[in-house]
Design an enzyme around this catalytic site. Sequence first.
Site, PDB file in Angstrom:
ATOM      1  N   HIS A  26       9.903  -4.107  -2.510  1.00 43.31           N
ATOM      2  CA  HIS A  26      11.217  -4.567  -3.461  1.00 43.31           C
ATOM      3  C   HIS A  26      11.125  -6.273  -3.844  1.00 43.31           C
ATOM      4  CE1 HIS A  26      13.633  -1.205  -1.992  1.00 43.31           C
ATOM      5  NE2 HIS A  26      12.976  -1.181  -0.930  1.00 43.31           N
ATOM      6  N   ASN A  55      18.862   2.593  -1.309  1.00 46.12           N
ATOM      7  CA  ASN A  55      18.179   2.925  -2.678  1.00 46.12           C
ATOM      8  C   ASN A  55      18.903   3.558  -3.627  1.00 46.12           C
ATOM      9  OD1 ASN A  55      15.522   1.863  -1.855  1.00 46.12           O
ATOM     10  ND2 ASN A  55      14.856   3.660  -0.811  1.00 46.12           N
TER      11      ASN A  55
END
Length: 533
Positions: free
Chosen positions: A64, A142
Amino acid sequence: MAKEKNETNIENENTLTTRQGHPVTNNQNIRTVGNRGPATLENYDFIEKISHFDREKVPERIVHARGAGAHGYFETYGKAGDDPISKYTRAKVFQEEGKQTPVFVRFSTVVHGLHSPETVRDPRGFAVKFYTEDGNWDLVGNNLKIFFIRDAMKFPDMIHAFRPDPVTNIQDSERFFDFCANSPESFHMVTFVYSPWGIPANYRMMQGSGVNTYKWVNAEGKAVLVKYHWEPKQGIKNLTIKEAEEIQGKNFNHATQDLYEAIENGDYPEWELLVQIMEDGPHPELDFDPLDDTKLWPEEQFPWRAVGKMVLNKNPENYFNEVEQASFGTGVLVDGLDFSDDKMLQGRTFSYSDTQRYRVGANYLQLPINAAKKRVATNQEGGTLRYHNDKAPGQNPHVNYEPSSLGGLKEAEQTGKEYTPMVEGYLVRESIERNDNTKQAGETYRSFEQWEKDELISNLIGDLSSCAKVIQEKMIALAEEADEEYGRRLREGLAGKTNTGMEMADEMHPLGATDAEQAVQDAIEKGHDAEPY
C-alpha cells in the site's frame, strides 16, 4: 534417507528453516485453538516471519505504498437497517442518529511502489481512521470484499510472489500464478482481480470492505459477527486493460488527481456504510466458514443493513505529514467492537501496528494525523522522536507505572459487560474444514456481464500463456471446477500456447500488461537517434 533414532524432523539442503535454524514443518497455517482459531501468541515461526517481513523496506510501506487521502466525517443513522443499533453494539460512534465523527481516509494500490501508476491490476486499499469520542477506530480494508489467502502465515510469501522478481526487479505474472496455482484458496480473488474489478476507474468510484470478519458487542456483553461494506454514492466504475493502458499513457496519477480536484471543487465524495450481521458461532449449516476471508456472505441470507454515511470534504494540507505518515492497524478498536477468530485478521492485528512502529517510529501515535482527538494518558516512555509524555493533569511525574498509591494513573471503570466467548480445542496447525476453493468463484463468474467474462478470460489467457504448463494446468483445473464454461474457455484459449517444462518463463511482465515484450523492442526501434553534446 533412513530416519535416525533421535531425529525429530527430517531436513536436507533445501529444507525451509527459521532464522534460529529450526526446520519449518508447517508453512501454511498458524497455530490455533481448533482449526477455526483463535490464534495463540506463541506462534514463533509466524511472528519471526511476519515481523521480518514488516521490516523489509525503509521507509516506504511494504504494501500500500502508493496512496491518496482526505479528511471528512462519518454520520451515523443510529440504526442497523430497521433495528436500533444498540441491539448489536454499544460502540458510541454508531449511537444517536445524526452524530458526526471526524475521519481520515487513505486509498492505495497494494503491490507497487510510492510513484507507481494508479492503473495497475491490483487490489486497492480502503483504510478509514475514525477519531471517536472513545479514541481511534481503524477500519482497514480493500475495495474487493475477499482476499487471496485465509491464513496469515502465507502473507509474506504471497506478497513476495506478487512483487517484482528479486533478481530482475520486474513483476512477473508467472511468479503470481505459481503462488496462486499452488494456493487454490486464491482462485476466487484471482477471478475478481483479472476481471475489470481488478482496475477501478478511480478511488471515488470504488467500493470498500473490511474484508475480515469482526464482532460487535452490545451492553449485555452479547456478540454478533459482522462484515463491513462501503458503497460509493458516485456509482461504481471499472476499466478494461486497454482503457487503463490509454489512461496510463496520459497520466499515471489520475486517481489521486481525481480525488483532490473533486474535493477542491466541492464535489464531495460519499459512501454509505452497510453491514452484514450473523449470529456468533461456527454455523455448520453453511457450506463455508464465516471466518474465511476468501468467501462472500450471500446477501440473500445476510442482508446489507445501512448504518451510516461518510463524506470526504477536505484535502490534506501536506501530503507527507498526513497521507504518508498516516498509520492504520486492524487491532485499533473501541469498546463495542471486537475481533473474531478470523486467522487473517489475527495475523494482521500483530503485523499492521508492528509495521507502523518500525516504519514511522515507536511514537507514531503522537503525530497529529494519528493522534486520538481526546485525552491520552499512558505510562509509555522513550522511543525514537518522542516529544511529549502522555501524562494526566496532576499526575505524579515520578510514577510511570501502575498500580500505585502515589498519584499514578488508574484503571478505567468498565460499564459494559465484558464479552467472554468460550474457547475450547486442541492447539493445532490446520486449515479450516469447510474450504471449498472454487464454488464462489464459479458463482462470481456466472454473475459477471458478458463483457466482464470476456475481459477476464482474455486477461487470464494473456498472462497464463507465458507460464509453465504445470501452472497452466493447475489454473485450468480450478476454473473447470468453478464453472464448466469458465474452464472450457480458458483451456481453449491456452491451447497451443504452452511453455513446456518446469522452468521459469523467458517473458516477464506486470500483471495484465499487453505486448510487454514488444514494448521493450519498440523503445529501441522507435527511439530517435541523437548526437552527443
